[in-house]
Design a protein around this motif. Structure first.
Motif, mmCIF file in Angstrom:
data_model
loop_
_atom_site.group_PDB
_atom_site.id
_atom_site.type_symbol
_atom_site.label_atom_id
_atom_site.label_comp_id
_atom_site.label_asym_id
_atom_site.label_seq_id
_atom_site.Cartn_x
_atom_site.Cartn_y
_atom_site.Cartn_z
ATOM 1 N N TRP A 117 0.824 -1.214 0.000
ATOM 2 C CA TRP A 117 0.000 0.000 0.000
ATOM 3 C C TRP A 117 0.858 1.265 0.000
ATOM 4 C CZ3 TRP A 117 -0.147 3.238 4.447
ATOM 5 C CH2 TRP A 117 -1.058 4.302 4.370
ATOM 6 N N SER A 118 1.952 1.238 0.746
ATOM 7 C CA SER A 118 2.795 2.428 0.879
ATOM 8 C C SER A 118 3.435 2.846 -0.435
ATOM 9 C CB SER A 118 3.894 2.175 1.917
ATOM 10 O OG SER A 118 4.890 1.300 1.413
ATOM 11 N N LYS A 119 3.483 1.955 -1.387
ATOM 12 C CA LYS A 119 4.089 2.285 -2.678
ATOM 13 C C LYS A 119 3.086 2.915 -3.639
ATOM 14 C CE LYS A 119 7.699 -1.270 -2.413
ATOM 15 N NZ LYS A 119 7.491 -1.610 -1.009
ATOM 16 N N ARG A 120 1.786 2.901 -3.274
ATOM 17 C CA ARG A 120 0.751 3.427 -4.170
ATOM 18 C C ARG A 120 0.051 4.666 -3.620
ATOM 19 N NH1 ARG A 120 0.868 1.907 -9.274
ATOM 20 N NH2 ARG A 120 -1.330 2.487 -9.416
ATOM 21 N N ASP A 121 0.028 4.824 -2.314
ATOM 22 C CA ASP A 121 -0.750 5.900 -1.696
ATOM 23 C C ASP A 121 0.137 7.055 -1.261
ATOM 24 O OD1 ASP A 121 -3.424 6.754 -0.383
ATOM 25 O OD2 ASP A 121 -1.962 6.910 1.245
#
Length: 540
Positions: A117-121
């Motif tokens: 998730w941290s790579k997209r948001d």
């Protein structure tokens, strides 16, 4: 006696239907929804599309969630600790958490999910830029260590809208974040019936009878998410008129996004309610692709934005002024960081000025490829206005029609126009998704930012400073700098703030705001109406 005979004759077919339907378990509580778009992408981390976010809230769960006071509350987490210096956080998962395949939810699953998730948001990217380590200490314990103090970790993990930090099995979450997943195994209150999914027709969710809800009262996205319906069906219609008629006829129970032009046909109808459930509304946006001509030229982007008069967009898409307002701020009016930086530029729209600016930018005649979702009345109206304005200032325009689901896949294409690339598209955001500079829509990081991919180091400097600011006053100053820079680089055009109503049957319970969480919804119909709906008949 005739009346008695009539009733008996009408009840006989019902009696004949009742036994097999009850034996088959088909007379349960089935909620039928006409969503605002078709579900094509099932990965709520890969896309910011709201239809996929809504899918995610049915299928997945989160570590924390926001309550109705916008305070983070534990969801999958049981207990947690924070070190005195706010650098070390420890989270202990609740007992009894299971994936839909029956396996235990583990801390390792959650670690992998947060990393992906941290790579997209945008908010996730900012927090993880300070992460020293994220590890599973044991099967139920997660350790988060930061390089700098951060008192907003819970708020980040409770992010309520796109992209939501949903938890997935480790084997799923280890997938490449730049590619959408296909495995829909979650731990949420409903199970996605992939075998019953018919793209373009319906998507089906059934109650997860093994879901262990929290004991606290439900409060927006937090608390006890007890599934109320036995089955939820998302049904798609070829046009808005068919959708509205289905609600009037009682064959659907909830319409997410009725066209404002059709709202008068719904108002006053028996058993139909029309209401606005989001007091902050939505923000309309025209997004430029900064990678390709003609909008790789900042001056061309700025010239196009000069033509975008908010009143024209709002009138075309929403009509009645009671549903919209102008808002000359990139952060929604009525929210903490709304400001007047560069608002004079947003207000000073003129076709003549835009035409002159376009000539000064040496526009070379490259066609503007606009992706147009014909199944979204609001966005397709935006497209029509933009296409006309760009042609009037001297640009060539190529409007390419598709549905919204296709657009959400096509916009990920960074290739040339001949390879399926694009120049611009229109969208709208919930006001809550663009309330501060941390959100992905405001990124100036080409590699990790949102579709359109502007690259601007100054913008990123201000966004980072906003994250690190200690006081509200400091944050407001930096939000204004972010806004000024976004307008200077022509990242997008703001088209206005609007309040789109929803429509639903008076038999529906569990309406929520500002996001409709379907786990709480059900339709209270007499048993005989439920049975007749199961066999495709109506009883009015």
């Amino acid at each position: 006696m005739k009346m008695l005979k009539f009733e008996k004759n009408r009840l006989l077919p019902l009696a004949a239907l009742a036994l097999p339907l009850l034996l088959a378990g088909c007379a349960g509580n089935v909620l039928r929804v006409a969503p605002h778009a078709e579900l094509k992408v099932v990965d709520p981390v890969w896309t910011t599309a709201y239809i996929t976010r809504n899918h995610g809230y049915l299928v997945y769960d989160t570590l924390f969630a926001m309550d109705e006071n916008f305070e983070p509350k534990p969801q999958m987490v049981d207990t947690w600790t924070m070190s005195a210096d706010k650098k070390v956080w420890t989270f202990r998962l609740r007992d009894g958490l299971k994936w839909h395949d029956g396996k235990d939810v583990t801390a390792a699953d959650c670690v992998a999910s947060l990393q992906r998730w941290s790579k997209r948001d945008g908010v996730g990217q900012q927090m993880f830029s300070d992460v020293e380590s994220l590890t599973a200490l044991d099967a139920r314990t997660i350790s988060l260590k930061l390089r700098v103090p951060n008192g907003n970790v819970l708020e980040t993990l409770a992010k309520m809208s796109s992209n939501v930090p949903f938890m997935m099995p480790e084997r799923v979450a280890q997938a490449d974040p730049s590619q959408p997943i296909q495995d829909t195994t979650g731990s949420g209150p409903f199970i996605f019936k992939k075998e019953d999914w018919v793209p373009g027709k319906k998507a089906v969710y059934i109650k997860n009878r093994n879901y262990v809800a929290r004991v606290e009262p439900l409060s927006m996205a937090a608390g006890g998410k007890v599934p109320q319906a036995d089955m939820i069906e998302w049904r798609y219609f070829p046009d808005q008129a068919s959708m509205a008629q289905a609600l009037i006829d009682g064959t659907v129970d909830y319409v997410e996004s009725p066209s404002n032009k059709l709202v008068p046909t719904l108002e006053g109808k028996k058993d139909v309610v029309v209401a606005s459930t989001d007091p902050l509304g939505n923000i309309g946006m025209a997004r430029f692709n900064t990678l390709l001509p003609p909008f790789d030229n900042v001056e061309v982007r700025r010239a196009a934005a000069m033509a975008m008069q908010q009143e024209d967009y709002m009138s075309a898409a929403l009509g009645d002024p009671k549903y919209w307002r102008t808002c000359y701020s990139v952060f929604p009016c009525g929210t903490a960081y709304s400001n007047n930086a560069a608002s004079d530029v947003m207000k000073s729209t003129s076709l003549d000025a835009a035409r002159k600016a376009l000539q000064a930018a040496k526009y070379d005649g490259t066609p503007v490829v606009i992706l147009n979702p014909v199944d979204s009345p609001v966005i397709s109206a935006f497209t029509k206005v933009t296409a006309e304005k760009l042609r009037l200032i001297g640009m060539k325009v190529d409007v390419q029609d598709m549905d919204w689901a296709t657009l959400t896949q096509r916009r990920a294409n960074r290739g040339s126009a001949k390879d399926g690339g694009w120049s611009m598209f229109h969208t709208w955001w919930l006001a809550g998704d663009v309330m501060d500079p941390g959100f992905i829509a405001f990124s100036g990081d080409r590699e990790n930012g949102w579709f359109g991919w502007p690259q601007d180091a100054e913008l990123e400097k201000y966004r980072l400073a906003f994250k690190q600011a200690a006081t509200l006053d400091e944050k407001k100053v930096l939000a204004a700098k972010v806004q000024q820079r976004l307008i200077e680089i022509g990242a997008f055009g703001i088209l206005g703030q609007f309040f789109e109503p929803v429509a639903f049957s008076s038999h529906v319970t569990g309406i929520t705001s500002p996001i409709q969480f379907y786990w709480n919804m059900s339709v209270e119909l007499p048993w005989w109406k439920r049975m007749l709906r199961q066999v495709g008949k109506s009883w009015m």
